[in-house]
Design a protein around this motif. Structure first.
Motif, PDB file in Angstrom:
ATOM      1  N   ALA A  30       0.818  -1.213   0.000  1.00  0.00           N
ATOM      2  CA  ALA A  30       0.000   0.000   0.000  1.00  0.00           C
ATOM      3  C   ALA A  30       0.850   1.260   0.000  1.00  0.00           C
ATOM      4  CB  ALA A  30      -0.940   0.005   1.210  1.00  0.00           C
ATOM      5  N   GLY A  31       2.103   1.157   0.467  1.00  0.00           N
ATOM      6  CA  GLY A  31       2.973   2.328   0.496  1.00  0.00           C
ATOM      7  C   GLY A  31       3.798   2.507  -0.762  1.00  0.00           C
ATOM      8  N   ASN A  32       3.572   1.681  -1.782  1.00  0.00           N
ATOM      9  CA  ASN A  32       4.336   1.822  -3.017  1.00  0.00           C
ATOM     10  C   ASN A  32       4.149   3.228  -3.585  1.00  0.00           C
ATOM     11  OD1 ASN A  32       6.094   0.838  -4.942  1.00  0.00           O
ATOM     12  ND2 ASN A  32       4.494  -0.092  -6.201  1.00  0.00           N
ATOM     13  N   GLY A  33       5.254   3.908  -3.861  1.00  0.00           N
ATOM     14  CA  GLY A  33       5.190   5.285  -4.360  1.00  0.00           C
ATOM     15  C   GLY A  33       5.262   6.344  -3.279  1.00  0.00           C
ATOM     16  N   ARG A  34       5.391   5.944  -2.010  1.00  0.00           N
ATOM     17  CA  ARG A  34       5.392   6.921  -0.907  1.00  0.00           C
ATOM     18  C   ARG A  34       6.513   7.950  -1.050  1.00  0.00           C
ATOM     19  NH1 ARG A  34       5.770   3.597   3.206  1.00  0.00           N
ATOM     20  NH2 ARG A  34       3.575   3.730   3.846  1.00  0.00           N
ATOM     21  N   ALA A  35       7.707   7.494  -1.404  1.00  0.00           N
ATOM     22  CA  ALA A  35       8.858   8.397  -1.442  1.00  0.00           C
ATOM     23  C   ALA A  35       8.761   9.430  -2.555  1.00  0.00           C
ATOM     24  CB  ALA A  35      10.153   7.591  -1.596  1.00  0.00           C
ATOM     25  N   ARG A  36       7.790   9.265  -3.456  1.00  0.00           N
ATOM     26  CA  ARG A  36       7.622  10.219  -4.552  1.00  0.00           C
ATOM     27  C   ARG A  36       6.669  11.352  -4.176  1.00  0.00           C
ATOM     28  NH1 ARG A  36       5.272   7.114  -9.087  1.00  0.00           N
ATOM     29  NH2 ARG A  36       6.292   8.500 -10.578  1.00  0.00           N
ATOM     30  N   LEU A  37       6.091  11.285  -2.973  1.00  0.00           N
ATOM     31  CA  LEU A  37       5.184  12.348  -2.527  1.00  0.00           C
ATOM     32  C   LEU A  37       5.984  13.517  -1.957  1.00  0.00           C
ATOM     33  CD1 LEU A  37       2.362  10.286  -0.771  1.00  0.00           C
ATOM     34  CD2 LEU A  37       2.253  11.423  -2.998  1.00  0.00           C
ATOM     35  N   GLU A  38       5.429  14.715  -2.074  1.00  0.00           N
ATOM     36  CA  GLU A  38       6.039  15.928  -1.544  1.00  0.00           C
ATOM     37  C   GLU A  38       4.961  16.767  -0.858  1.00  0.00           C
ATOM     38  OE1 GLU A  38       8.694  18.448  -0.298  1.00  0.00           O
ATOM     39  OE2 GLU A  38       9.305  16.695  -1.485  1.00  0.00           O
ATOM     40  N   PRO A  39       5.096  17.020   0.474  1.00  0.00           N
ATOM     41  CA  PRO A  39       6.157  16.535   1.355  1.00  0.00           C
ATOM     42  C   PRO A  39       6.074  15.027   1.584  1.00  0.00           C
ATOM     43  CG  PRO A  39       4.452  17.617   2.640  1.00  0.00           C
ATOM     44  CD  PRO A  39       4.108  17.854   1.201  1.00  0.00           C
ATOM     45  N   ARG A  40       7.185  14.434   1.975  1.00  0.00           N
ATOM     46  CA  ARG A  40       7.286  12.981   2.066  1.00  0.00           C
ATOM     47  C   ARG A  40       6.868  12.478   3.442  1.00  0.00           C
ATOM     48  NH1 ARG A  40      12.101  12.739   2.346  1.00  0.00           N
ATOM     49  NH2 ARG A  40      12.537  11.701   4.321  1.00  0.00           N
ATOM     50  N   PRO A  41       5.900  11.566   3.520  1.00  0.00           N
ATOM     51  CA  PRO A  41       5.635  10.899   4.795  1.00  0.00           C
ATOM     52  C   PRO A  41       6.831  10.020   5.164  1.00  0.00           C
ATOM     53  CG  PRO A  41       3.773  10.663   3.276  1.00  0.00           C
ATOM     54  CD  PRO A  41       4.930  11.184   2.476  1.00  0.00           C
ATOM     55  N   VAL A  42       7.304  10.148   6.373  1.00  0.00           N
ATOM     56  CA  VAL A  42       8.495   9.415   6.805  1.00  0.00           C
ATOM     57  C   VAL A  42       8.103   7.994   7.176  1.00  0.00           C
ATOM     58  CG1 VAL A  42      10.341   9.293   8.519  1.00  0.00           C
ATOM     59  CG2 VAL A  42       9.654  11.507   7.568  1.00  0.00           C
ATOM     60  N   SER A  43       8.581   7.049   6.400  1.00  0.00           N
ATOM     61  CA  SER A  43       8.314   5.622   6.614  1.00  0.00           C
ATOM     62  C   SER A  43       9.159   4.847   5.605  1.00  0.00           C
ATOM     63  CB  SER A  43       6.824   5.322   6.439  1.00  0.00           C
ATOM     64  OG  SER A  43       6.531   3.966   6.752  1.00  0.00           O
ATOM     65  N   GLN A  44       8.827   3.583   5.373  1.00  0.00           N
ATOM     66  CA  GLN A  44       9.514   2.814   4.341  1.00  0.00           C
ATOM     67  C   GLN A  44       9.493   3.592   3.027  1.00  0.00           C
ATOM     68  OE1 GLN A  44      11.293   0.012   3.984  1.00  0.00           O
ATOM     69  NE2 GLN A  44      11.316   0.193   1.769  1.00  0.00           N
ATOM     70  N   PRO A  45      10.661   3.979   2.490  1.00  0.00           N
ATOM     71  CA  PRO A  45      10.698   4.910   1.344  1.00  0.00           C
ATOM     72  C   PRO A  45      10.581   4.204   0.000  1.00  0.00           C
ATOM     73  CG  PRO A  45      12.925   4.530   2.132  1.00  0.00           C
ATOM     74  CD  PRO A  45      12.022   3.736   3.037  1.00  0.00           C
ATOM     75  N   GLN A  58      -0.066   9.272   5.185  1.00  0.00           N
ATOM     76  CA  GLN A  58       0.681   8.036   5.357  1.00  0.00           C
ATOM     77  C   GLN A  58       1.347   7.573   4.062  1.00  0.00           C
ATOM     78  OE1 GLN A  58      -1.601   4.989   7.327  1.00  0.00           O
ATOM     79  NE2 GLN A  58      -2.331   6.378   8.905  1.00  0.00           N
ATOM     80  N   GLY A  59       1.118   8.293   2.979  1.00  0.00           N
ATOM     81  CA  GLY A  59       1.726   7.922   1.713  1.00  0.00           C
ATOM     82  C   GLY A  59       1.199   6.612   1.178  1.00  0.00           C
ATOM     83  N   MET A  60      -0.115   6.437   1.259  1.00  0.00           N
ATOM     84  CA  MET A  60      -0.744   5.184   0.858  1.00  0.00           C
ATOM     85  C   MET A  60      -1.397   5.298  -0.519  1.00  0.00           C
ATOM     86  SD  MET A  60      -0.246   3.019   3.283  1.00  0.00           S
ATOM     87  CE  MET A  60       0.290   3.014   4.994  1.00  0.00           C
ATOM     88  N   ALA A  61      -1.368   4.178  -1.249  1.00  0.00           N
ATOM     89  CA  ALA A  61      -2.106   4.027  -2.514  1.00  0.00           C
ATOM     90  C   ALA A  61      -1.765   5.136  -3.509  1.00  0.00           C
ATOM     91  CB  ALA A  61      -3.609   3.971  -2.255  1.00  0.00           C
ATOM     92  N   ASN A  62      -0.499   5.546  -3.538  1.00  0.00           N
ATOM     93  CA  ASN A  62      -0.059   6.575  -4.482  1.00  0.00           C
ATOM     94  C   ASN A  62       0.238   5.924  -5.830  1.00  0.00           C
ATOM     95  OD1 ASN A  62       1.003   8.807  -5.809  1.00  0.00           O
ATOM     96  ND2 ASN A  62       3.035   8.553  -4.896  1.00  0.00           N
ATOM     97  N   ASN A  63      -0.730   5.954  -6.731  1.00  0.00           N
ATOM     98  CA  ASN A  63      -0.535   5.330  -8.045  1.00  0.00           C
ATOM     99  C   ASN A  63      -0.242   6.367  -9.127  1.00  0.00           C
ATOM    100  OD1 ASN A  63      -3.191   6.350  -8.047  1.00  0.00           O
ATOM    101  ND2 ASN A  63      -3.927   4.777  -9.440  1.00  0.00           N
TER     102      ASN A  63
END
Length: 367
Positions: free
Chosen positions: A99-114, A351-356
């Motif tokens: 569910a966190g796939n793509g999290r590190a591409r968000l801005e600002p970045r939710p801090v978690s598994q990148p 939470q940087g979830m479901a970023n498709n």
């Protein structure tokens, strides 16, 4: 579950310009994504399939461990893996995506598994359908949720817990929902949940509980941490948000040509280039894949492999013929299912979830 008195790992959003921290690097070292060149495989080799482990990989002895089934049932059950393996067996090819796939591409970045884009894989899982087991136990007519608890234990946002996720009864009773002990024709590897895990086709990875030890039937909605606090789509910190459930549509391009070691920018020779990739969705069938070779200004349809009735929950291959001309370009790909299309702009959540968000691949075309 108990809350710790002091905890420095609370959920937070990275400050503007803040780079990946040592804690995120440690998570990235423990959890690994699938190299995107592995999109070439219909079935992902186990060592290349993505892995996310919330806490530790527990030491579970397959010979002595038992699955306990209780709660709102008439006949509680206790079964060993060997007993489960004597039940009707099926093998199903199913794509899994974190569910966190793509999290590190968000801005600002939710801090978690990148995660960037690699938290995905498609394997052949062998197990037995869950529904007959629940029916054998005698579900209460008032049953609402079914809770699945794993053997992994840890602390998350200050809360000590076993990893546990709840599913609506209707999802637990789907014929595709399996108790799984095999992967790609071999026993489950430890990192993939040995000796027993849950498989819920179409749902993001948080539902696929590994190292499964308990199943409890509830007559009210499950309010455990992983349902009520984690895996929620929300913007403000104190709102309830919507639960993360089924996988949104996504298309990924298998990297063409060859890469720069550090930047991963791709290089190809000018002339005809066949682009290939995979597309999927857990909420509805994929209907179209499009490719842009000019940074998203224009889009053209790719050739999408026909649906595979034998593997409705696996990814689908696509190809696109590109006439590459010298220069620097950005390749994009997007999938459309019966509900909608991948966004070109990110839909941010805490939470940087479901970023498709659509994939962008910089490519230098050489003479």
């Amino acid at each position: 579950m108990t809350a710790t008195d002091s905890y420095r790992g609370m959920a937070r959003i990275a400050e503007p310009g803040e780079g990946i921290g040592l804690d995120e690097l440690a998570l990235a070292a423990r959890n690994h994504g699938m190299p995107l060149e592995a999109l070439r495989y219909d079935v992902t080799p186990p060592g290349l399939h993505y892995v996310l482990t919330h806490y530790d990989i527990p030491a579970v002895d397959a010979g002595s461990s038992r699955l306990e089934v209780g709660g709102a049932v008439e006949r509680p059950l206790s079964l060993g893996v060997d007993e489960l393996m004597r039940r009707p067996t099926v093998t199903s090819r199913v794509l899994l995506e974190c569910a966190g796939n793509g999290r590190a591409r968000l801005e600002p970045r939710p801090v978690s598994q990148p995660w960037l884009l690699e938290a995905v894989g498609s394997a052949e899982w062998t197990g037995t359908p869950l529904a007959p087991l629940l029916q054998e136990a005698g579900l209460s007519p008032d049953a609402v949720d079914v809770v699945f608890t794993g053997a992994d234990h840890g602390v998350e946002r200050g809360v000590e817990q076993d990893y546990a996720r709840g599913l609506p009864v209707a999802e637990a009773l789907r014929p595709e929902t399996l108790l799984v002990w095999g992967m790609n024709g071999a026993p489950l590897p430890p990192q993939h949940g040995a000796p027993l895990r849950l498989l819920v086709p179409g749902w993001y990875g948080m539902a696929q509980v590994k190292w499964l030890s308990r199943i409890d039937v509830l007559t009210e909605p499950f309010t455990g941490f992983q349902n009520a606090t984690a895996y929620r789509l929300k913007v403000e910190p104190h709102e309830g948000g919507e639960p993360v459930t089924r996988i949104r549509p996504r298309s990924l391009l298998a990297p063409p040509g060859w890469p720069d070691f550090m930047t991963r920018e791709r290089y190809v020779r000018s002339g005809p280039v066949t682009l290939t990739g995979r597309a999927w969705s857990g909420r509805a069938p994929v209907t179209e894949v499009d490719v842009s070779t000019d940074g998203g200004l224009t889009w053209e349809p790719a050739t999408l492999a026909p649906p595979d009735a034998e593997h409705p929950f696996a990814w689908r291959a696509w190809t696109f013929e590109w006439e590459a001309r010298p220069g620097t370009v950005e390749l994009l790909t997007r999938a459309t299912d019966e509900v909608g299309t991948q966004p070109v702009e990110a839909e941010w959540n805490r939470q940087g979830m479901a970023n498709n968000l659509v994939q962008r691949v910089p490519v230098t075309v050489l003479d």
